[in-house]
Motif scaffolding. Sequence first.
Motif, mmCIF file in Angstrom:
data_model
loop_
_atom_site.group_PDB
_atom_site.id
_atom_site.type_symbol
_atom_site.label_atom_id
_atom_site.label_comp_id
_atom_site.label_asym_id
_atom_site.label_seq_id
_atom_site.Cartn_x
_atom_site.Cartn_y
_atom_site.Cartn_z
ATOM 1 N N TRP A 168 0.838 -1.199 0.000
ATOM 2 C CA TRP A 168 0.000 0.000 0.000
ATOM 3 C C TRP A 168 0.873 1.250 0.000
ATOM 4 N N PRO A 169 0.697 2.167 -0.933
ATOM 5 C CA PRO A 169 1.492 3.398 -0.965
ATOM 6 C C PRO A 169 1.131 4.329 0.192
ATOM 7 N N VAL A 170 2.144 5.075 0.661
ATOM 8 C CA VAL A 170 1.917 5.984 1.787
ATOM 9 C C VAL A 170 1.794 7.438 1.336
ATOM 10 N N ALA A 171 1.673 7.685 0.031
ATOM 11 C CA ALA A 171 1.479 9.053 -0.458
ATOM 12 C C ALA A 171 0.247 9.669 0.208
ATOM 13 N N PRO A 172 0.327 10.946 0.620
ATOM 14 C CA PRO A 172 1.331 11.971 0.286
ATOM 15 C C PRO A 172 2.560 11.970 1.181
ATOM 16 N N GLY A 173 2.748 10.953 2.017
ATOM 17 C CA GLY A 173 3.959 10.831 2.817
ATOM 18 C C GLY A 173 5.030 10.088 2.028
ATOM 19 N N GLY A 174 6.155 9.853 2.661
ATOM 20 C CA GLY A 174 7.246 9.109 2.053
ATOM 21 C C GLY A 174 8.241 8.685 3.112
ATOM 22 N N SER A 175 9.057 7.668 2.802
ATOM 23 C CA SER A 175 10.023 7.108 3.749
ATOM 24 C C SER A 175 9.369 6.818 5.100
ATOM 25 N N PRO A 176 8.408 5.883 5.138
ATOM 26 C CA PRO A 176 7.710 5.590 6.388
ATOM 27 C C PRO A 176 8.623 4.911 7.403
ATOM 28 N N VAL A 177 8.597 5.407 8.628
ATOM 29 C CA VAL A 177 9.455 4.842 9.673
ATOM 30 C C VAL A 177 8.629 4.373 10.873
ATOM 31 N N GLY A 178 8.121 5.304 11.704
ATOM 32 C CA GLY A 178 7.327 4.904 12.857
ATOM 33 C C GLY A 178 5.961 4.368 12.457
ATOM 34 N N LEU A 179 5.445 3.418 13.237
ATOM 35 C CA LEU A 179 4.161 2.794 12.900
ATOM 36 C C LEU A 179 3.470 2.306 14.170
ATOM 37 N N ALA A 180 2.171 2.589 14.270
ATOM 38 C CA ALA A 180 1.362 2.084 15.380
ATOM 39 C C ALA A 180 -0.005 1.697 14.830
ATOM 40 N N ILE A 181 -0.706 0.836 15.555
ATOM 41 C CA ILE A 181 -1.995 0.342 15.078
ATOM 42 C C ILE A 181 -3.065 0.501 16.151
ATOM 43 N N ASP A 182 -4.278 0.851 15.701
ATOM 44 C CA ASP A 182 -5.474 0.834 16.540
ATOM 45 C C ASP A 182 -6.320 -0.305 15.989
ATOM 46 N N THR A 183 -6.280 -1.458 16.671
ATOM 47 C CA THR A 183 -6.954 -2.645 16.140
ATOM 48 C C THR A 183 -8.472 -2.520 16.207
ATOM 49 N N GLU A 184 -8.985 -1.759 17.182
ATOM 50 C CA GLU A 184 -10.438 -1.615 17.313
ATOM 51 C C GLU A 184 -11.024 -0.780 16.180
ATOM 52 N N LYS A 185 -10.304 0.283 15.794
ATOM 53 C CA LYS A 185 -10.816 1.179 14.757
ATOM 54 C C LYS A 185 -10.203 0.920 13.384
ATOM 55 N N HIS A 186 -9.386 -0.142 13.302
ATOM 56 C CA HIS A 186 -8.822 -0.563 12.006
ATOM 57 C C HIS A 186 -8.009 0.560 11.360
ATOM 58 N N LYS A 187 -7.114 1.162 12.144
ATOM 59 C CA LYS A 187 -6.322 2.280 11.643
ATOM 60 C C LYS A 187 -4.835 2.051 11.912
ATOM 61 N N LEU A 188 -4.025 2.444 10.928
ATOM 62 C CA LEU A 188 -2.584 2.520 11.103
ATOM 63 C C LEU A 188 -2.194 3.987 11.229
ATOM 64 N N PHE A 189 -1.225 4.268 12.097
ATOM 65 C CA PHE A 189 -0.669 5.613 12.222
ATOM 66 C C PHE A 189 0.785 5.521 11.781
ATOM 67 N N ILE A 190 1.102 6.208 10.684
ATOM 68 C CA ILE A 190 2.385 6.033 10.012
ATOM 69 C C ILE A 190 3.171 7.342 10.039
ATOM 70 N N GLY A 191 4.338 7.303 10.673
ATOM 71 C CA GLY A 191 5.207 8.470 10.699
ATOM 72 C C GLY A 191 6.146 8.438 9.509
ATOM 73 N N CYS A 192 6.091 9.458 8.671
ATOM 74 C CA CYS A 192 6.934 9.533 7.473
ATOM 75 C C CYS A 192 7.998 10.618 7.651
ATOM 76 N N SER A 193 9.177 10.387 7.051
ATOM 77 C CA SER A 193 10.277 11.340 7.233
ATOM 78 C C SER A 193 10.566 12.180 5.994
ATOM 79 N N LYS A 194 10.180 11.711 4.806
ATOM 80 C CA LYS A 194 10.470 12.463 3.567
ATOM 81 C C LYS A 194 9.278 12.360 2.622
ATOM 82 N N PRO A 195 8.332 13.301 2.630
ATOM 83 C CA PRO A 195 8.249 14.469 3.512
ATOM 84 C C PRO A 195 7.753 14.083 4.906
ATOM 85 N N GLN A 196 7.900 15.011 5.831
ATOM 86 C CA GLN A 196 7.552 14.746 7.221
ATOM 87 C C GLN A 196 6.048 14.898 7.433
#
Length: 210
Positions: A168-196
């Motif tokens: 799955w592409p992370v656009a409009p982000g890029g270079s994904p590094v940090g990642l966390a999940i909310d399993t109840e709400k079916h969401k990923l939280f993705i920290g990107c560094s380029k762009p931030q």
Amino acid sequence: GGEGGFDYITVDAKSHRLYVPRSTHTMVIDADSGKTVADIAGQKHNHGVAVVPELGRGFISDGAGSIVIFDLKTNSVLGTVAAQDDADGLVYDKSTGLVLVACGDAGVLITLKADADPKTAVIDAPIELGGKPEYLAADGAGKVYVNLEDKDQVAVVDLKARKVLAHWPVAPGGSPVGLAIDTEKHKLFIGCSKPQKMLVMSTDDGKVVG
């Protein structure tokens, strides 16, 4: 204080312990007092810690190509398991009983049975990811999501089939590094560094919703 930088900090809410890998050693800190209660030596380039309270074990990823298993009560090393190059982010998936480790330079996800004998344990056959992984999150139902930093993607892995289901592409982000999940709400939280940017992605279909 002390020598070394650090990558991932892990909290064990049950024991009120913080685990801080410092490149060549891992500090164990009492979260209530802030005091260092132990310092696990002997790593070369560590990244993170996963704790498995029900087994009384912890696992440290060493980027030099190994996984260090230690006792959560005594903080003594129980064994070291050969991994793959650049063993980086790691998590424990209770649903499968596996410790999951993203190995960046090797481009693979490796798994280790958490209850394996620390003296004789070996990793399972690596899962090719199609890019360089950084961090990962398991949904507790047999899937794990892995950031591919060099491909600007999240790889979706089926742990039972041991294969990648989607990228799955992370656009409009890029270079994904940090990642966390909310399993109840079916969401990923993705920290990107380029762009931030921080992205919110649906685990149902990979759509960026925020």
